[in-house]
Scaffold this motif. Structure first.
Motif, PDB file in Angstrom:
ATOM      1  N   PRO B 584      47.508  13.578  32.412  1.00 31.23           N
ATOM      2  CA  PRO B 584      46.161  13.023  32.582  1.00 31.23           C
ATOM      3  C   PRO B 584      45.098  13.915  31.952  1.00 31.23           C
ATOM      4  O   PRO B 584      45.155  15.135  32.055  1.00 31.23           O
ATOM      5  CB  PRO B 584      46.002  12.976  34.105  1.00 31.23           C
ATOM      6  N   ALA B 585      44.126  13.258  31.283  1.00 32.25           N
ATOM      7  CA  ALA B 585      43.024  14.006  30.699  1.00 32.25           C
ATOM      8  C   ALA B 585      41.863  14.007  31.684  1.00 32.25           C
ATOM      9  O   ALA B 585      41.709  13.083  32.469  1.00 32.25           O
ATOM     10  CB  ALA B 585      42.604  13.362  29.380  1.00 32.25           C
ATOM     11  N   ALA B 586      41.050  15.055  31.609  1.00 30.57           N
ATOM     12  CA  ALA B 586      40.030  15.258  32.637  1.00 30.57           C
ATOM     13  C   ALA B 586      39.030  14.105  32.682  1.00 30.57           C
ATOM     14  O   ALA B 586      38.792  13.515  33.742  1.00 30.57           O
ATOM     15  CB  ALA B 586      39.303  16.579  32.366  1.00 30.57           C
ATOM     16  N   LEU B 587      38.481  13.734  31.513  1.00 37.38           N
ATOM     17  CA  LEU B 587      37.405  12.739  31.495  1.00 37.38           C
ATOM     18  C   LEU B 587      37.843  11.404  32.076  1.00 37.38           C
ATOM     19  O   LEU B 587      37.219  10.871  33.001  1.00 37.38           O
ATOM     20  CB  LEU B 587      36.924  12.551  30.049  1.00 37.38           C
ATOM     21  N   THR B 588      38.961  10.886  31.534  1.00 35.52           N
ATOM     22  CA  THR B 588      39.387   9.561  31.979  1.00 35.52           C
ATOM     23  C   THR B 588      39.867   9.597  33.420  1.00 35.52           C
ATOM     24  O   THR B 588      39.703   8.625  34.147  1.00 35.52           O
ATOM     25  CB  THR B 588      40.493   9.017  31.076  1.00 35.52           C
ATOM     26  N   THR B 589      40.447  10.722  33.845  1.00 36.15           N
ATOM     27  CA  THR B 589      40.864  10.812  35.243  1.00 36.15           C
ATOM     28  C   THR B 589      39.665  10.660  36.158  1.00 36.15           C
ATOM     29  O   THR B 589      39.689   9.872  37.107  1.00 36.15           O
ATOM     30  CB  THR B 589      41.544  12.168  35.506  1.00 36.15           C
ATOM     31  N   VAL B 590      38.615  11.401  35.847  1.00 33.93           N
ATOM     32  CA  VAL B 590      37.424  11.330  36.696  1.00 33.93           C
ATOM     33  C   VAL B 590      36.867   9.916  36.691  1.00 33.93           C
ATOM     34  O   VAL B 590      36.573   9.320  37.732  1.00 33.93           O
ATOM     35  CB  VAL B 590      36.371  12.346  36.199  1.00 33.93           C
ATOM     36  N   LEU B 591      36.742   9.349  35.477  1.00 34.01           N
ATOM     37  CA  LEU B 591      36.175   7.998  35.369  1.00 34.01           C
ATOM     38  C   LEU B 591      36.997   6.981  36.143  1.00 34.01           C
ATOM     39  O   LEU B 591      36.459   6.173  36.897  1.00 34.01           O
ATOM     40  CB  LEU B 591      36.084   7.585  33.900  1.00 34.01           C
ATOM     41  N   SER B 592      38.329   7.014  35.954  1.00 35.52           N
ATOM     42  CA  SER B 592      39.140   5.969  36.575  1.00 35.52           C
ATOM     43  C   SER B 592      39.206   6.182  38.082  1.00 35.52           C
ATOM     44  O   SER B 592      39.203   5.212  38.841  1.00 35.52           O
ATOM     45  CB  SER B 592      40.537   5.941  35.956  1.00 35.52           C
ATOM     46  N   LEU B 593      39.223   7.444  38.530  1.00 39.45           N
ATOM     47  CA  LEU B 593      39.240   7.665  39.976  1.00 39.45           C
ATOM     48  C   LEU B 593      37.927   7.204  40.594  1.00 39.45           C
ATOM     49  O   LEU B 593      37.921   6.610  41.681  1.00 39.45           O
ATOM     50  CB  LEU B 593      39.507   9.134  40.295  1.00 39.45           C
TER      51      LEU B 593
END
Lengths: 114, 709
Positions: B584-593
């Motif tokens: 998991p990449a940081a940006l998309t993880t934060v966005l999707s969570l």
């Protein structure tokens, strides 16, 4: 003798024959008319044979031939007429119309239904 | 070991053939036969996977049966990491379905043909997965179509099952026609139907019309994978028994479409137009069907729409050049979606209804189902650390990369063939996919939460609409379909607890909830399904929860799944970072969570406000009915396609009766009438005939005399 006389005679005979074939009702008389026509032709053949002076007499030969055929034909024809008369007690040509199209309308109806 | 690959589709095929021929005679053998055929295939798949050189070129074992005169058709297997992984997945899901069905379908009068068709279905899917030749692949593809027809129409006594089966068949065929022509274009231009040859030809640029070919192929994929605009058959396919839904949704049929794109990925990647179209289709389908899932009342239809939505995620991943991430999602989705369907089957089995309005509070009475279904829903929503989180994250990561870098997901470099492959859609399409995917994450969270709350948590069930009315248990049983019988009652009556006795009466009926019965949550009477079913649920819950971690290892799934895309083309090199792409990449993880949290919390808040009601009513407002009916697509298709077709058929019938038939009949009658006139002459009088002859002769003689003289 001039050729005209036998030709006129044969034409008359032929015409009488045609009249008989087309107009007589009795089958025997129709056959006799056919004989008249044949003999008219025979007369023509003999006349022309003489007039042309054909050394082989082809006209006369043909005449004999036609007479033979005519004998056979009349024999056959009379036999048929005899049988027809035995079957139907008539020799009237006008009455022998079994092959005519009298049942046309009836046949059409049965076709439509089928 | 890879030489064993032929055994993978052959074993279930033999089981299907034997089952169809002798199943009626030896009913005891049916279950073991189906299970053993699939088990042999599973073993073979695992052995083959062990022997597959990952990262190397695909291994082919082929034989040509007979020369065809033109482009040869070969029988053979093409084994690489992707194919073996998907094959194992298919086998395991099919095995779970077979075991589950032994209890679920027990006593069903068409059980032998059911089991045989499940085996045949599995065999056909495995043929699609492993075939080295496009024509042979098409055979498997079509066999799957006909098997889905038979299985969806299992309860063919009912109109709804028949129409659902026909609908599924016709709509997938609608896509299969372009699919066939797509194969012809590829085969004709590459001079071979072998997948390896076709991909090599695409790499050399020998295939001129690659955009046309891939767009045609995309038509078949859209039909098979139930994407927009051919999506509406899948929710109706719920008419089949629940294990079939699990099989169709998780392992076969719908997965075949997305797998096919990944299998021929270099061809699809060679056309930017195709990728853009795929991105558009995926975006529309993803969000639209997720919202539709939120509105559904039937528990199986919720899952069906979520399948459509999740398949669109795979399509999105494929459209931005991440076939391996998509296939990773295919695997995790297979695990958690088969789990969810089998859980739904257990619920329907116990409660006797599909309608979410009528069930509730199952947490206490069905603990195993509750626990496993919670895992499944969590994975579907993408909650860490469940498997769905990692795979969805990989796709989101790839879409984000494609959108921001304005190009390919960027993990592959294509060596000397860079100019041929632009594995990227238009930049705007990439942005569209990325944003829609994020939005869909939120909606996914919402419908998972709604399903979970309504089925398990809420304790009050209030009949909401006027046409639902309480019917006493006795009358309910007499009503036949979807009665309120508690499962235990039949068990105590000396019969097993399965829906078998009632299956033919439509326990699985998607319309069952419309029959006007409200089933009270009689907790004491309900409990978990029999062991054969619960063990399958537990067995499926494990990969649903843990499969994601395999993606983190650089030598694991991530490497295998990239095989087709990389090894098929000479000069294609996998960059080192590709191995880590499932991390998991940081940006998309934060966005999707964040997105999923919004979805979950919004639904929860709405539910807290009205614990007895349906959160969908508040979330969707007045548009809910419209959304629940699938946006009126069926009605629109009726109006625009079905009705005109009927009208055209009626016009053709009219023309046939009044123009074609009439002209033939009239010409016949006219000839007969004309003949009738001639018949009048045949009056039977010979002398008349002779007169005619004479007149004719005279006329001829005169005319000869006149003309000559």
């Amino acid at each position: 003798m001039h050729l005209l006389y036998p030709l006129v005679l044969s034409a008359l005979l032929f015409s009488i024959g045609i009249y008989g074939v087309l107009a007589r009702r009795n089958a025997i008389l129709v056959l006799m008319s056919v004989e008249l026509m044949l003999n008219a032709v025979n007369l023509n053949l003999v006349a022309f044979d003489v007039w042309l002076g054909d050394r082989l007499h082809a006209g006369q030969v043909f005449t004999l031939y036609v007479i033979t055929i005519a004998a056979a034909e009349i024999g056959l024809g009379l036999a048929i007429v005899l049988l027809v008369f035995r079957q139907r007690e008539t020799a009237d040509v006008d009455a022998l119309r079994d092959l005519g199209e009298r049942q046309y309308e009836a046949a059409l109806e049965s076709d439509r239904a089928g | 070991m890879t030489a064993l690959a032929w055994l993978i589709p052959a074993a279930p095929f033999v089981a299907a053939a034997v089952g169809l021929l002798f199943g009626g005679r030896w009913p005891r053998l049916i279950g073991p036969l189906g299970i053993s055929g699939t088990a042999v295939a599973t073993l073979a798949a695992i052995l083959v996977a062990g022997g597959t050189p990952h990262g190397g070129p695909p291994v082919e074992h082929t034989t040509q049966l007979t020369p065809t005169g033109s482009i040869p058709v070969i029988l053979g297997t093409r084994v690489d990491g992707l194919a073996t992984t998907v094959a194992i997945m298919v086998c395991l899901v099919a095995l779970a379905v077979q075991i589950y069905s032994t209890r679920y379908m027990e006593g069903d009068r068409r059980r032998s043909s059911y089991t045989a068709f499940v085996s045949l279905f599995t065999a056909a899917m495995l043929l699609v997965v492993l075939s080295a030749d496009l024509i042979v692949l098409l055979v498997g593809w079509e066999v799957m179509g006909i098997c889905s027809y038979f299985l969806i129409g299992h309860y063919w006594e009912h109109d709804w099952a028949q129409s659902a089966a026909v609908k599924a068949f016709v709509m997938t065929k609608l896509g299969d026609v372009p699919f066939l022509f797509g194969i012809f274009v590829l085969g004709a231009e590459a001079g071979s139907f072998r997948i390896g040859d076709v991909l090599a030809a695409v790499g050399d640029g020998r295939v001129e019309h690659v955009t046309i070919a891939t767009l045609l192929l995309l038509g078949g994929v859209v039909g098979k994978s139930a994407q927009f605009p051919l999506q509406s058959w899948l929710p109706d396919a719920m008419a089949g028994p629940t294990p079939i839904s699990a099989l169709i949704h998780a392992a076969t049929m719908v997965a075949a479409g997305m797998y096919f794109i990944a299998r021929l990925y270099p061809a699809f990647a060679a056309s930017q137009a195709t990728l853009t179209v795929l991105a558009l289709i995926a975006s529309i389908t993803m969000l639209g069907s997720a919202v539709a899932a939120l509105a559904q009342d039937d528990i199986k239809r919720v899952l069906a729409y979520s399948t459509v939505s999740q398949l669109a995620y795979m399509g999105a991943g494929l459209s931005v050049g991440a076939p391996d991430a998509s296939m990773f999602h295919l695997l995790t989705h297979a695990a958690f979606k088969s789990l969810l369907f089998l859980c739904a089957g257990a619920i329907i089995h116990a409660v006797g209804t599909n309608s979410l309005r009528e069930i509730g509070g199952l947490r206490g009475s069905m603990p195993v189902t509750f626990a496993t279904m919670t895992i499944g829903l969590g994975a579907l929503a993408g909650l860490p650390p469940l498997s769905g989180f990692f795979s969805k994250e990989a796709i989101l990561n790839a879409t984000e990369h494609a959108a921001t870098s304005g190009g390919a997901a960027g993990f592959f470099t294509y060596g000397q063939v860079t100019t041929v492959f632009d594995a990227q859609p238009q930049t705007w399409a990439a942005w569209l996919v990325f944003l829609t995917a994020l939005l869909t994450v939120a909606v996914t969270g919402a419908y998972c939460m709604r399903l979970w709350l309504m089925a398990f948590i809420r304790t009050e069930v209030v009949p909401e609409t006027g046409d639902l009315q309480w019917v006493g248990p006795r009358e309910a049983i007499q009503q036949g379909p979807h009665n309120g019988r508690p499962a235990a009652a039949t068990r105590e009556g000396g019969r097993h607890a399965g829906p078998s006795a009632e299956t033919t009466e439509g326990v699985d009926s998607p319309r069952a909830s419309e029959s006007g019965t409200v089933v009270p949550p009689a907790e004491s009477a309900m409990h978990d399904a029999p062991p054969a079913m619960t063990w399958v649920l537990i067995a499926l819950a494990i990969p649903s929860a843990l499969l994601g971690f395999f993606g983190l290892s650089s030598s694991g799934v991530s490497r295998w799944l990239g095989d087709t895309a990389t090894a098929a083309v000479p000069g294609l090199v996998v960059l080192p970072e590709a191995a880590a792409r499932f991390t998991p990449a940081a940006l998309t993880t934060v966005l999707s969570l964040t997105a999923v949290a919004i979805g979950l919390l919004a639904t929860y808040a709405v539910w807290r406000h009205d614990p007895a009601g349906d959160p969908a009513d508040a979330l969707l407002g007045r548009s809910r009915t419209w959304v629940e009916r699938g946006y009126g697509f069926d009605e629109a298709y009726d109006k625009t396609l079905v009705e005109p077709t009927y009208a055209a058929a009626r016009a053709v019938l009219f023309i046939d009766a009044n123009v074609v038939d009439r002209s033939v009949n009239e010409s016949g009658a006219g000839a007969r009438r004309l003949g009738g006139v001639l018949r009048l002459l045949q009056n039977g009088n010979v002398q008349t005939y002779l007169a005619g002859v004479l007149i004719g002769a005279v006329v001829i003689a005169l005319s000869v005399a006149v003309t000559l003289g």
